[in-house]
Scaffold this active site. Structure first.
Site: not given
Length: 393
Positions: A56, A59, A116, A223
């Site tokens: 992730s 992202k 997320s 993140k």
């Protein structure tokens, strides 16, 4: 005629006037990258250029491009976007969107950052895709990443969902984070928000996954990532005083290991290094020989005040070299880039700082050109016959 000159500068080294070596940091991460944004110094690089599954953490690329779209007017934060069946089909971390939803861009950004949400990321991607598909947006992501200097990134999707060929290096994630913070100071605070409860439908997924956000370390982003293939990873940033660091880690075996490694990195980066003013703009650091000029040399200086990050403990080695190709042909303008100051520390990558002329040097007149021509003849053919000086007179 031009040659590359290298001059060792003891004087510049002595300006630092402090101990110079930090203890090397051993990380348990498979790959890691630590960057001091304030001084542009790479503090740690372990397998940092190797393309790896980013989970992730990728992202962040979609988020960056969404921020660009809002800034340019292609998207509006209050604009509502529809949810495709493809976007609604994602499992994993999610906003639990369905095809009946129309969701504000601002909520989608929070959903991607804080929750997320794979679905939120894909909704944004499809809205910005040149062909309306996530795959089309992924191709655009790869192109934009290359433009940003990210040399080891290839995107297959917008969310980091496991896919063959979907790869980013930790260095690239560091470059991207640097740009997110620098390019979008208005939007960056979204990463520090601790909770987002989108219409109350996902009570189990409202907390920011950042493992160090509320620990008093100055952490304010960015993140997490986790898949079976990638392990546990994190892109983080923290600010203490005037310094900000960025760190990227991956390949940890648990969420707890990710948290502990992040704490270790933050403490090490802020406690083992300190900023030191080395030179002010306009202060002459060295001189360079001038060819065909009204003056035989020109001073070299830094264009801006020079502050370096230096190790704070123990006594180590540091060298400072001026490198330029010369002699430099006149005319020369003040501020003209002429060379580099190359500073090398123990335990840190070398630092290369541009050096510029500190004054104008006009082209010499007839007498200068005559003396230069005589010098060339002397160097090429030796003493001119009948020259009294060559005969010992």
């Amino acid at each position: 005629m031009s040659k590359t000159f290298l001059r060792r500068l003891i004087a510049v080294v002595s300006l630092l006037g402090m101990p110079m070596m930090a203890t090397a940091f051993e990380t348990t991460a498979t790959a890691a990258y630590v960057y001091d944004q304030s001084t542009g110094t790479v503090l740690l690089s372990k397998n940092a250029q190797e393309p790896l599954p980013p989970a992730s953490m990728s992202k962040l690329m979609t988020i960056y491009m969404a921020f660009e779209a809002v800034t340019s007017g292609r998207l509006n934060v209050d604009e509502e976007l529809s949810v495709s069946s493809h976007a609604a089909s994602f499992g994993g971390s999610s906003m639990f969107l369905d095809t009946t939803d129309r969701v504000r861009v601002e909520d989608l950004l929070r959903g991607a950052i804080i929750q997320s949400g794979n679905d939120a990321t894909v909704v944004l991607a499809e809205a910005l895709s040149p062909d309306g598909t996530e795959a089309g947006f992924a191709r655009l992501m790869t192109e934009r990443a290359a433009q940003l200097g990210m040399r080891n990134s290839n995107f297959v999707n917008a969310s980091g969902w496991p896919a063959i060929g979907h790869r980013m290096s930790m260095e690239d994630l560091g470059i991207l984070t640097d740009r997110l913070i620098s390019d979008f100071p208005t939007f960056y605070p979204l990463f520090a928000e601790e909770e987002f409860a989108f219409d109350g439908r996902v009570p189990s997924n409202t907390r920011n996954r950042n493992p160090v956000l509320s620990m008093g370390l100055g952490a304010d982003g960015l993140k997490t990532g986790h898949t079976q293939e990638a392990g546990y990873g994190f892109v983080g940033s923290a600010k203490q005083g005037d310094r900000r660091i960025i760190w990227v880690i991956t390949g940890l075996d648990s969420a707890e290991a990710r948290r502990e490694e992040s704490i270790r990195i933050v403490n090490w980066a802020f406690r083992q290094f300190a900023e030191q003013e080395v030179a002010t703009a306009g202060t002459q650091i060295a001189t360079a020989d001038v060819w065909m000029g009204a003056a035989p040399s020109v001073g070299l200086t830094v264009a801006e005040d020079l502050t370096l990050l230096v190790p704070a403990l123990n006594q180590g080695n540091i060298t400072a070299d001026v490198v330029y190709t010369g002699p430099i042909e006149a005319p020369i303008a003040a501020g003209q880039h002429l060379g580099e100051l190359v500073i090398t520390f123990d335990e840190l990558p070398e630092k290369r700082i541009p050096l510029v002329a500190d004054a104008d040097v006009a082209r010499g007149g007839f007498g200068t050109r005559l003396r230069t021509a005589a010098l060339v003849l002397w160097q090429k053919f030796g003493p001119v016959p009948g020259d009294a000086a060559s005969e010992g007179a």
